[in-house]
Design an enzyme around this catalytic site. Structure first.
Site, PDB file in Angstrom:
ATOM      1  CB  ALA A 113      -0.936  -0.001   1.335  1.00 19.20           C
ATOM      2  CG  PHE A 170       3.198   2.928  -6.469  1.00 16.69           C
ATOM      3  CD1 PHE A 170       4.611   3.334  -6.168  1.00 16.69           C
ATOM      4  CD2 PHE A 170       2.614   2.751  -7.521  1.00 16.69           C
ATOM      5  CE1 PHE A 170       5.037   3.588  -7.425  1.00 16.69           C
ATOM      6  CE2 PHE A 170       2.984   3.143  -8.743  1.00 16.69           C
ATOM      7  CZ  PHE A 170       4.265   3.663  -8.633  1.00 16.69           C
ATOM      8  CB  THR A 195      -3.776   4.157   3.690  1.00 19.93           C
ATOM      9  OG1 THR A 195      -2.875   3.086   4.270  1.00 19.93           O
ATOM     10  CG2 THR A 195      -4.622   4.438   4.844  1.00 19.93           C
ATOM     11  CG  ASN A 226       5.693   8.426   3.478  1.00 18.38           C
ATOM     12  OD1 ASN A 226       4.694   8.793   3.596  1.00 18.38           O
ATOM     13  ND2 ASN A 226       6.010   7.128   3.571  1.00 18.38           N
ATOM     14  CG  MET A 230       3.280  10.717   1.073  1.00 21.41           C
ATOM     15  SD  MET A 230       4.018  11.855   0.041  1.00 21.41           S
ATOM     16  CE  MET A 230       2.757  11.989  -1.069  1.00 21.41           C
ATOM     17  N   GLY A 231       0.680  11.510   4.543  1.00 20.13           N
ATOM     18  CA  GLY A 231      -0.283  11.845   5.517  1.00 20.13           C
ATOM     19  C   GLY A 231      -1.835  11.334   4.866  1.00 20.13           C
ATOM     20  CG  PHE A 232      -3.303   8.049   5.751  1.00 15.52           C
ATOM     21  CD1 PHE A 232      -2.403   6.934   5.443  1.00 15.52           C
ATOM     22  CD2 PHE A 232      -4.022   7.833   6.872  1.00 15.52           C
ATOM     23  CE1 PHE A 232      -2.031   6.212   6.370  1.00 15.52           C
ATOM     24  CE2 PHE A 232      -3.765   6.494   7.767  1.00 15.52           C
ATOM     25  CZ  PHE A 232      -2.590   5.714   7.465  1.00 15.52           C
ATOM     26  CB  SER A 245       0.605   5.605   8.855  1.00 13.14           C
ATOM     27  OG  SER A 245       1.304   6.897   8.276  1.00 13.14           O
ATOM     28  CG  ASN A 266       3.868  10.309   7.795  1.00 12.81           C
ATOM     29  OD1 ASN A 266       4.567  10.549   8.755  1.00 12.81           O
ATOM     30  ND2 ASN A 266       3.862   9.160   6.859  1.00 12.81           N
ATOM     31  CB  THR A 267      -2.675   9.584  10.593  1.00 12.12           C
ATOM     32  OG1 THR A 267      -2.650   9.714   9.304  1.00 12.12           O
ATOM     33  CG2 THR A 267      -4.021  10.230  11.344  1.00 12.12           C
ATOM     34  CE  LYS A 321       2.297  -1.890   5.759  1.00 18.21           C
ATOM     35  NZ  LYS A 321       2.324  -1.289   4.426  1.00 18.21           N
ATOM     36  CG  ASN A 348       3.221   1.490   7.883  1.00 24.31           C
ATOM     37  OD1 ASN A 348       3.909   2.012   6.890  1.00 24.31           O
ATOM     38  ND2 ASN A 348       1.948   1.478   8.050  1.00 24.31           N
TER      39      ASN A 348
END
Length: 369
Positions: A67, A69, A91, A116, A118-120, A182, A184-185, A222, A251
């Site tokens: 997940a 990409f 995601t 990264n 990215m933050g979903f 993740s 990033n959240t 995950k 992850n």
């Protein structure tokens, strides 16, 4: 040839811009009938000995796209054309969100890694569900759907947020993944604690069963490589208790120390999840620990620093039925999956195992003797 192109073109571009440019090319090729047939024959030759059954699903092989990409399910046929045996989209969050401010993706080229934050960023579960419902597959492939928490949703409302995504997406998923790992959240990783994870996974399981009545949608969780060993054990025990189908390990990591990073200190200090070669060893450790705990009772998916066929083979020997890659694809290019399949077939042929399934967890079983 790709490495030369990477050094001359992609390396000079902003990583996110390069990602979307490559993405467009892949999607265009997959929409061009003669070209896609030629590329699939060239890049995705099938090895019968690698055929894999997992999660009640049949796949051409064990190697899939992790997940991250294809967040919005727009390039499933394109990535299948490149040889990935299953595609995990997302995601995906219940609500559409732009993700974190740019710049948010960084290449650590000397370390063959990415950072990264990215933050979903994604179009939301309603839009992705509509796209999956309208999809007419060119290549038959297994599609996993990875769901996460919407950033603006407070932690105490996370269960309802995941359930909303499940209700929209479960019917379109060959398998479903709850992403609680993740970095990033804000607050997301807190959901890995078993007291939070139990009600979340229970609610997602119930929602999937409620909206999909003709089959059972496999459910996986995950986890992060940064979990302490005792927390890895706790998640494994919980997965068994709740009757989950599998665990994805792992992850990205928030760790930087002790990884021998060679990139500039300024890059290394960027916040976000680190993926690629530096996370390889810890991801493998977590996988080994999980297999020692659950054995063949769960499907384990090995991801994190899978650069080549040897890395994939080590994941299988350590207990992974399925293996995934992402970061190395950026550095290896379109021949990435082909090389892994070819190398796996050669390693299996030179091993004492008659089938790939027989090799799964063989390293741990030997250690137990």
């Amino acid at each position: 040839m790709y490495k030369l192109f990477f050094n001359l073109v992609f390396k000079r571009m902003d990583p996110e811009q390069a990602h979307y440019m490559a993405f467009r090319w892949i999607r265009l090729a997959a929409r061009t009938p003669v070209l896609r047939t030629f590329l699939a024959a060239w890049l995705a030759p099938r090895h019968k000995e690698l055929r894999t059954e997992a999660l009640g699903l049949r796949m051409h092989g064990p190697f899939g796209l992790a997940a991250g990409f294809d967040k919005n399910a727009v390039a499933i046929d394109g990535m299948s054309m490149l040889g990935f045996d299953h595609i995990e989209i997302g995601t995906v969050t219940a609500r559409a969100q732009p993700g974190n401010p740019k710049k948010r993706l960084f290449r650590l080229v000397p370390d063959r890694a990415l950072i990264n934050r990215m933050g979903f960023n994604n179009e939301g579960s309603a839009a992705v569900a509509a796209r999956l419902a309208a999809r007419t597959p060119v290549f038959n492939t297994v599609v996993g759907v990875n769901i996460g928490k919407t950033k603006v949703v407070p932690e105490e409302e996370a269960v309802a947020d995941y359930v909303a995504s499940t209700e929209r997406l479960a019917r379109h998923a060959d398998y479903l993944v709850v992403n609680v790992s993740s970095p990033n959240t804000p607050g997301l990783r807190n959901l890995q604690a078993t007291e939070s994870l139990r009600p979340l996974l229970t609610a997602v399981r119930e929602a999937a069963d409620r909206v999909v009545t003709g089959r059972r949608v496999p459910l996986l969780v995950k986890i992060a490589p940064d979990l302490a060993d005792e927390d890895v054990d706790a998640v494994a025990d919980l997965a068994l208790e709740l009757g989950l189908d599998g665990i994805i390990a792992t992850n990205t990591t928030i760790a930087r120390e002790g990884l021998g990073l060679k990139s500039s200190p300024a890059l290394v200090k960027e916040t976000g999840g680190l993926s690629g070669a530096p996370v390889k060893e810890r991801s493998l450790e977590v996988l080994r620990r999980l297999y020692a705990r659950v054995g063949d009772r769960l499907v384990l998916v090995g991801v994190g620093g899978v650069e080549n066929a040897e890395d994939a083979w080590q994941r299988i020997l350590a207990g992974a039925t399925l293996v995934q890659g992402y970061s190395a694809f950026i550095y290896e290019g379109p021949f990435y999956a082909r090389a892994i399949h070819k190398g796996l077939a050669a390693r299996l042929a030179n091993s004492p195992y008659a089938t790939l399934a027989e090799a799964v967890g063989a390293e741990n079983r030997k250690a137990a003797l």
